[in-house]
Design a protein around this motif. Sequence first.
Motif, PDB file in Angstrom:
ATOM      1  N   THR A  68     -64.573 -46.160 -83.565  1.00  9.84           N
ATOM      2  CA  THR A  68     -65.770 -45.930 -83.235  1.00  9.84           C
ATOM      3  C   THR A  68     -67.060 -46.544 -82.873  1.00  9.84           C
ATOM      4  OG1 THR A  68     -65.830 -44.829 -86.469  1.00  9.84           O
ATOM      5  CG2 THR A  68     -67.857 -45.881 -85.576  1.00  9.84           C
ATOM      6  N   GLU A  69     -66.794 -47.541 -82.376  1.00  9.11           N
ATOM      7  CA  GLU A  69     -67.616 -48.532 -81.929  1.00  9.11           C
ATOM      8  C   GLU A  69     -67.478 -47.896 -80.474  1.00  9.11           C
ATOM      9  OE1 GLU A  69     -67.930 -53.587 -80.272  1.00  9.11           O
ATOM     10  OE2 GLU A  69     -66.249 -53.844 -81.610  1.00  9.11           O
ATOM     11  N   LYS A  70     -65.961 -47.705 -79.586  1.00  5.38           N
ATOM     12  CA  LYS A  70     -65.978 -47.414 -78.193  1.00  5.38           C
ATOM     13  C   LYS A  70     -66.861 -45.791 -77.739  1.00  5.38           C
ATOM     14  CE  LYS A  70     -61.935 -49.988 -77.282  1.00  5.38           C
ATOM     15  NZ  LYS A  70     -60.527 -49.787 -77.899  1.00  5.38           N
ATOM     16  N   TRP A  71     -66.156 -44.993 -79.427  1.00  9.37           N
ATOM     17  CA  TRP A  71     -66.845 -43.619 -78.692  1.00  9.37           C
ATOM     18  C   TRP A  71     -68.525 -43.439 -79.420  1.00  9.37           C
ATOM     19  CZ3 TRP A  71     -66.384 -41.036 -84.665  1.00  9.37           C
ATOM     20  CH2 TRP A  71     -67.290 -39.301 -84.240  1.00  9.37           C
ATOM     21  N   PHE A  72     -69.064 -44.427 -80.062  1.00 12.36           N
ATOM     22  CA  PHE A  72     -70.273 -44.612 -80.598  1.00 12.36           C
ATOM     23  C   PHE A  72     -71.789 -44.760 -79.286  1.00 12.36           C
ATOM     24  CE2 PHE A  72     -71.768 -43.736 -84.850  1.00 12.36           C
ATOM     25  CZ  PHE A  72     -70.678 -42.577 -85.594  1.00 12.36           C
ATOM     26  N   LYS A  73     -70.510 -46.188 -78.803  1.00 14.04           N
ATOM     27  CA  LYS A  73     -70.697 -47.067 -77.473  1.00 14.04           C
ATOM     28  C   LYS A  73     -71.224 -46.000 -76.277  1.00 14.04           C
ATOM     29  CE  LYS A  73     -70.826 -50.530 -74.527  1.00 14.04           C
ATOM     30  NZ  LYS A  73     -69.751 -51.952 -73.830  1.00 14.04           N
ATOM     31  N   ALA A  74     -70.055 -45.041 -76.149  1.00 10.08           N
ATOM     32  CA  ALA A  74     -70.285 -43.261 -75.150  1.00 10.08           C
ATOM     33  C   ALA A  74     -70.917 -42.845 -75.086  1.00 10.08           C
ATOM     34  CB  ALA A  74     -68.718 -43.211 -75.026  1.00 10.08           C
TER      35      ALA A  74
END
Length: 592
Positions: free
Chosen positions: A366-372
């Motif tokens: 979630t952290e990587k996806w939301f940041k991207a």
Amino acid sequence: MSVWFNPSHAIDQILRQVASETEGFNADFEPGVRPADPKFGDYQANGVLGFAKRNKANPRELGQKLIEAAQASGQFDPELVELSLAGPGFINFKLSPKFIWDWQLAFSTKADYQSGAKELKNGRKVIIDYPSANTAKQAHIGHLRPMVIGQAISRLLDFCGADLVRDNHIGDWGTNFGTLIMKIKRDGIDLSNLGDNALVTLDQLYKDGSALETEQPELRDVSRNELVLLQNGDAENTAIWEQIVEISKVAFDKLFAQMGVEVDITLGESFYRDKVNRIYDELTEIGLAEESDGALVVWHDEVKKFARNNERPYPFNIRKSDGASNYASTDLATVLYRVEEFKAEEIIYLTDARQQDHFQQLFLTTEKWFKAKGYPLPEMSHVFWGTILGSDKKPFKTKSGESIKLQELLDEARSRAYDVVSEKNPDLPEDERRAIAESVGVGAMKYADLSSNRTQDYVFSWDRLLSFEGNTAPYLLYAVARINSIFRKVGVDPEATIEGASPLETEAEMGLARKLMGFVTALELTINDLRPHFLCTYLYELTSAYSTFYNADKVMVDDAAVKARRLILCARTRTVLKTGLELLGIQPLERM
């Protein structure tokens, strides 16, 4: 200065403000205010030491400079708070007896406490994933912990000012439905004619279906196909599935009512079945997900056990090789929905400790996806717990090795509590003994669970949890009932304003008054770590402090001012104990 509900927060805020205007300090200064060793005071700020070390300054000089600036600010009334420097730069704050007594007079009701506690969450939008039962299965002892811990955390969050949504994220779309539908169709079961124990029958059908798959492995392909048909909208399988979900809902609603479980919305895995394609597309688009043996997976190479080059790779599988969704798919879709639909700032998940890896990967993904994608990232927490053990220190089960059904456990708790109450109060009318047994029995089960540090295993013991001695629900409930009896004897309403009291005098009075103020710290500790045992420990210590006070200082004295003062302390103890028990999901009693 006025009397602060939360002295720790007030002192922290004043020190930050004063430091920002004092030479030698800057915006990096953290006061570090916390309860102090009683030998030195009530609160201590130790942030000067770390700040001085980072800035190559003398901590005692900085500490003294901060004390002088704080006193000059006029925000610390010397009659109410004494500031002093200790050791290498600790700042101690000692509250005067006047402050402590004024606090008792200023904060007297549950509403007063809640008004002060609301600053802890301050309208923060929180989604709690609870109790999240699985459909088509009877609740067993393993479901006790999510219901009890989730209920307590939910009530605490609400009390402390969160804008809370309790989301019963039910498991209604998993692999087990393939097996269950296979068995139902194979046997020609009419789900509309299962009677009062329909969920028991469904549970057994699933077990029988699983046994059949073991005996005839080729049936596993049949079950997988039934699941894919369901997920693709097949009319027959959808109709069967809807009946299964409804049967489960009726059974769980009955159980929730007994346990005091509150739910705001129920959005199960099935709700997200038309939302998972967006997950696949977005994670693939940003290069986070990739094909692996026909499945769609995410690797987290920075974490060894989730890295693709690990000897035993453990990827986050977000779509099965047969195209079916899974827990990861729906959990990711759920996070996005909660952020977009509810504007969630914080999401709390409750499961047992075995799912720690799943949630670590969910949070990383979630952290990587939301940041991207530039989505707002909520704070995400996994509240997990250990196992309930029997006297043999093994998972608590029946003599035949089966999991103990939660309904059977509740019934036994009531029965055992009724026997204890009847032995202690045989003259009470039966209906009153039954009502007391309901609160004591179910409350004792809840408290035994909550009073243990949730991440540790604990031993389930009927004798211990129903004991009227030690850190148990009956002990706390009896303390409330005993205080109620005092007010009945004097003919005073414990919730009414008591006039004419003189200030605190005795050591026992001061000890109890200080412990009552500790309710604030207990709430903060509990809500920060989401560990209800902090509140349980506090309530037990408060009850012990009350016993010390009651044994040392007679309440029914001739001096009206002293009597009023001690009745106020009794009333405050009653209010805090009742409030704390209610936050834990336990109903206090008028008498026992």
